[in-house]
Enzyme design. Structure first.
Site, PDB file in Angstrom:
ATOM      1  N   ASP A   2       0.930  -1.072  -0.103  1.00 19.00           N
ATOM      2  CA  ASP A   2       0.123  -0.039  -0.126  1.00 19.00           C
ATOM      3  C   ASP A   2       0.879   1.223   0.011  1.00 19.00           C
ATOM      4  O   ASP A   2       1.964   1.145   0.758  1.00 19.00           O
ATOM      5  CB  ASP A   2      -0.916  -0.140   1.201  1.00 19.00           C
ATOM      6  CG  ASP A   2      -2.043   1.083   1.055  1.00 19.00           C
ATOM      7  OD1 ASP A   2      -2.075   1.325  -0.017  1.00 19.00           O
ATOM      8  OD2 ASP A   2      -2.696   1.087   2.197  1.00 19.00           O
ATOM      9  N   HIS A  19       2.140   3.113  -9.083  1.00 16.10           N
ATOM     10  CA  HIS A  19       2.244   1.669  -9.362  1.00 16.10           C
ATOM     11  C   HIS A  19       3.215   1.258 -10.267  1.00 16.10           C
ATOM     12  O   HIS A  19       3.766  -0.153  -9.760  1.00 16.10           O
ATOM     13  CB  HIS A  19       0.736   1.280 -10.118  1.00 16.10           C
ATOM     14  CG  HIS A  19      -0.430   1.811  -9.382  1.00 16.10           C
ATOM     15  ND1 HIS A  19      -0.599   1.182  -8.121  1.00 16.10           N
ATOM     16  CD2 HIS A  19      -1.604   2.365  -9.718  1.00 16.10           C
ATOM     17  CE1 HIS A  19      -1.593   1.964  -7.675  1.00 16.10           C
ATOM     18  NE2 HIS A  19      -2.370   2.250  -8.900  1.00 16.10           N
ATOM     19  N   LEU A 113      11.284 -20.190  -4.142  1.00 19.04           N
ATOM     20  CA  LEU A 113      10.168 -19.204  -3.538  1.00 19.04           C
ATOM     21  C   LEU A 113       8.883 -19.560  -4.299  1.00 19.04           C
ATOM     22  O   LEU A 113       8.723 -19.440  -5.334  1.00 19.04           O
ATOM     23  CB  LEU A 113      10.840 -17.797  -3.630  1.00 19.04           C
ATOM     24  CG  LEU A 113       9.756 -16.911  -3.292  1.00 19.04           C
ATOM     25  CD1 LEU A 113       9.361 -16.874  -1.721  1.00 19.04           C
ATOM     26  CD2 LEU A 113       9.949 -15.434  -3.650  1.00 19.04           C
TER      27      LEU A 113
HETATM   28  C1  IPE Z   1      -1.301   0.364  -4.024  1.00 17.37           C
HETATM   29  O1  IPE Z   1      -1.388   1.460  -3.147  1.00 17.37           O
HETATM   30  C2  IPE Z   1      -2.233  -0.485  -3.824  1.00 17.37           C
HETATM   31  C3  IPE Z   1      -2.847  -1.330  -5.140  1.00 17.37           C
HETATM   32  C4  IPE Z   1      -4.324  -1.542  -5.222  1.00 17.37           C
HETATM   33  C5  IPE Z   1      -2.077  -1.679  -6.005  1.00 17.37           C
HETATM   34  P1  IPE Z   1      -2.461   2.416  -3.331  1.00 17.37           P
HETATM   35  O2  IPE Z   1      -3.184   2.599  -4.761  1.00 17.37           O
HETATM   36  O3  IPE Z   1      -3.639   1.976  -2.662  1.00 17.37           O
HETATM   37  O4  IPE Z   1      -1.878   3.693  -2.704  1.00 17.37           O
HETATM   38  P2  IPE Z   1      -2.330   4.743  -1.825  1.00 17.37           P
HETATM   39  O5  IPE Z   1      -2.889   3.924  -0.643  1.00 17.37           O
HETATM   40  O6  IPE Z   1      -3.560   5.637  -2.498  1.00 17.37           O
HETATM   41  O7  IPE Z   1      -1.339   5.801  -1.331  1.00 17.37           O
HETATM   42 MG    MG Z   2      -3.994   2.483  -0.420  1.00 15.30          MG
END
Ligand code: IPE
Ligand code: MG
Length: 227
Positions: A2, A19, A113
């Site tokens: 996140d 992303h 892994l």
């Molecule tokens: C990545 O972080 C989570 C995914 C769904 C790929 P976020 O997109 O939730 O980032 P924030 O929380 O808005 O900063």
């Molecule tokens: Mg998020």
């Protein structure tokens, strides 16, 4: 994983750029896990709730998954990474589903892994699909039978959960499987999660005392301690 959006916004970049850097952080984490001898890694790439995001962000994420599947599968197999996907595949694009199956079937000579990628996954969906499978098989709806039909039933339950981005919640990740998992929260945003962050999380985990509902070893009052 996140914090991609906030990481990008702080740099005046579109969320989708976050992303992309998040995908690099995942590659780094996979290498780190192989180096540390971690045998199982499960990452939350896209939750069943993430469809609620703006269509262009969902599209960019799907494009990123597709690219990663096309570009990384061979390299991952060479590192000894066995790929597996969990989640409801039915609404995913056909090309994506095919690439996922092909990646899962890629031969890995020296498995080190097991990497589970949760894609369109939800912990409640997992429990519901297990319950349906138990019912269809005409089995008793017991804890044991449900456990056998949950995603990841073939591997041990997670020892450690790492959540980046500063929020202290599970957000419908592996609800069933996390029953006795140690939780580790860090404010580090996912694209910044590096080798040091992984080492810190593992060092923190090493100090946890795991009792699984029992008592600490040696704390029984019999007074008798057999070495
Ligand atoms: C990545 O972080 C989570 C995914 C769904 C790929 P976020 O997109 O939730 O980032 P924030 O929380 O808005 O900063
Ligand atoms: Mg998020």
């Amino acid at each position: 994983m996140d914090g991609n959006g906030r990481w990008a916004t702080r740099r005046l970049l579109p969320r989708t750029a976050g992303h992309k850097f998040g995908a690099d952080a995942l590659k780094r984490l996979v290498r780190g896990c192989v180096q540390h001898g971690v045998q199982y890694l499960t990452v939350f790439a896209f939750s069943s709730e993430n469809w609620q995001r703006p269509a262009d962000e969902v599209g960019a994420l799907m494009e990123l998954f597709l690219q990663a599947l096309q570009r990384e599968t061979v390299e991952l197999a060479a590192q000894g990474v066995v790929l597996h996907f969990i989640g409801d595949r039915s609404p995913l694009h056909e090309q994506m589903r095919e690439l996922m199956t092909r990646a899962e079937q890629a031969p890995v000579d020296n498995p080190r892994l097991r990497l589970n990628v949760a894609l369109n996954y939800g912990g409640r969906w997992d429990v519901a699909q297990a319950a349906r499978a138990v019912q269809l098989a005409g089995l008793e709806m017991s804890e044991q039978n449900l456990a056998r039909h949950m995603c990841l039933a073939d591997i041990p339950e997670p020892d450690l959960l790492i959540r980046t981005g500063g929020d202290h919640r599970i957000s419908n990740f592996l609800l069933w499987q996390l029953a006795y998992t140690e939780l580790y929260f860090t404010s580090t945003l996912w694209p910044d999660f590096d080798e040091k962050s992984l080492a810190d999380a593992l060092a923190d985990f090493a100090h946890r005392e795991r009792r699984f509902g029992g008592v600490p070893p040696g704390s029984d009052d019999s007074g008798l301690r057999v070495a």
